[in-house]
Design a protein around this motif. Structure first.
Motif, PDB file in Angstrom:
ATOM      1  N   GLY A  60      -0.464   2.291  -3.049  1.00 29.62           N
ATOM      2  CA  GLY A  60      -2.036   2.687  -2.816  1.00 29.62           C
ATOM      3  C   GLY A  60      -2.418   3.891  -3.473  1.00 29.62           C
ATOM      4  N   GLU A  61      -1.862   4.968  -3.809  1.00 29.85           N
ATOM      5  CA  GLU A  61      -2.293   6.044  -4.504  1.00 29.85           C
ATOM      6  C   GLU A  61      -2.610   5.835  -5.941  1.00 29.85           C
ATOM      7  N   LEU A  84       0.975  -1.240  -0.163  1.00 33.02           N
ATOM      8  CA  LEU A  84      -0.098   0.136   0.055  1.00 33.02           C
ATOM      9  C   LEU A  84       0.931   1.257  -0.021  1.00 33.02           C
ATOM     10  N   ILE A 112      -4.026   6.509   2.823  1.00 32.99           N
ATOM     11  CA  ILE A 112      -2.628   6.218   2.568  1.00 32.99           C
ATOM     12  C   ILE A 112      -1.830   6.860   4.035  1.00 32.99           C
TER      13      ILE A 112
END
Length: 412
Positions: free
Chosen positions: A282-283, A278, A292
């Protein structure tokens, strides 16, 4: 009934942490019928020479979300039902290829998907589904934007939603009964804040003790148990005292909470691979900025949690909890754990301990006569080199599930 003999391999006895060198494993139908150092000869048997290879049980991942094809769980829940289901199919197939012959779904999968695998309609690991996880309003399973309204009844829930929002003792009792009716093999609750949800700080506890006890009572009445998402020592100890049997994640556990778990016979299911991934992806894959921001606080602590659980004598099952495209990193959990607790305990978490969590001791997670024939043939020695299993499917040459060969190495 068909017979397969895996001949002359190094059979990994995970209880003893040692190999039975030059042994043969005999599979008849969906069961292992013999593990022998003698010559296993049967008329019309298919014999596969696995000399020099490791023969070991299929892996058990006790925390997956097979219907989470999108890292943003709110977006995932908004998918049309048919797309959510179709997108799960390659995720399931890939898990099986990596050697995971059994998974416990921690929210989303239901009886229908479990049955599709069991009946051979689709390839994938054996599924122990939780149905929809239960979340309080504003809890970890509540992915509504602040301006949204919720579905008026359970029949409106989308396939891509991993959880349902339900409040109050009577309502959570009904919800637990509904999920059991729909085929849940255990009940999942959200007992603290989480990473993937925007509006619930990780330090929050969720559900009243009366609500948790009511859910536990319904699970126990149906001869099953409750698995609780919980991060902090406060949330963990509270959930376990109310009857939760497994703690999911547990990154911020303290010694006092681990002691409570040991006293109550609870299991931990850490899921460390997800936080590493992540933080990197993640972003890009749609996780919100608020989510996040939570990741780093639990990522480093997660490694320390392994030591706390180990020192307290709390048994740990294997979990990955990866979402969307990040599920390809499932096997990274082996690498992360081995750095802290060693290769043998890491392998036990994905086999012996996983079978304990699922109440399938002697049936899963072991190479022994009478066990279900979930068997891997690995090129390498995972007791010495965890990369033999941590690189996904790369060095897993054969996968047998229920006695059927579902993956084999290409001819040389």
């Amino acid at each position: 009934m068909s017979i397969t003999v895996l001949k002359n391999g190094n059979v990994l006895d995970l209880e003893k942490g040692a190999y039975l060198e030059g042994y043969s494993v005999v599979i008849e139908g969906n069961r292992i019928v013999e593990v022998t150092d003698g010559r296993a000869e049967f008329n019309d048997a298919q014999v596969i020479d696995v000399k020099g290879k490791t023969v070991m049980p299929g892996f058990i991942d006790c925390h997956v979300h097979v219907l989470a094809s999108n890292a943003n769980l709110g977006t995932n829940a908004a998918q049309p039902n048919i797309l959510a289901t179709i997108r799960a199919l390659p995720l399931l197939d890939a898990m099986l290829t990596r050697g995971f012959t059994t998974v416990r779904d921690a929210g989303g999968a239901d009886w229908a998907l479990m049955h599709a695998v069991e009946s051979g309609l689709i390839p994938g690991p054996r599924i122990f589904p939780s149905g929809k996880a239960l979340s309080q309003t504003g809890g970890h399973g509540d992915f509504r934007p602040r301006s949204d309204t919720f579905e008026p009844c359970s029949c409106c829930f989308r396939a891509g939603a991993i959880a349902r929002v339900v409040d109050g003792v009577d309502n959570v009792r009904l919800a637990a009964r509904e999920e059991i009716l729909r085929g849940a093999t255990q009940i999942k609750i959200m007992a603290s804040g989480g990473v993937a949800s925007e509006f619930d700080p990780i330090a929050n506890t969720q559900y009243s003790e009366d609500e948790i006890r009511a859910i536990v009572a319904e699970a126990e009445a149906a001869n099953t148990y409750v698995m609780a998402h919980a991060y902090t020592g406060r949330a963990i100890a509270r959930a376990v005292r109310c009857g939760a049997r497994t703690i999911e994640h547990g990154n911020l556990v303290d010694e006092a909470a681990a002691k409570v778990m040991k006293e109550h016979g609870a299991y931990a299911v850490p899921t460390l691979a997800t936080y590493d991934v992540l933080g990197v992806y993640g972003e890009k894959l749609g996780l919100s900025a608020d989510s996040i921001a939570k990741v780093e606080g639990v990522r480093v602590a997660g490694r320390e949690s392994l030591k706390i659980f180990r020192d307290a004598g709390v048994p740990m099952g294997f979990g990955s909890d990866l979402l969307g495209e990040m599920q390809e990193f499932q096997s990274n959990e082996f690498r992360i754990r081995s750095e802290v607790i060693g290769n043998l305990e890491t392998l036990r978490s994905a086999t012996i301990i996983g079978a304990q969590v699922l109440n399938r001791v002697g049936q899963l997670g072991v190479i022994a006569a009478g066990a279900l024939a979930d068997v891997l043939v690995v090129n390498g020695d995972p007791l010495v080199d965890i990369e033999a299993v941590a690189n996904g499917a790369e060095r897993i040459e054969y996968v047998f599930q229920n006695g059927k060969r579902v993956k084999h190495a290409p001819p040389m």
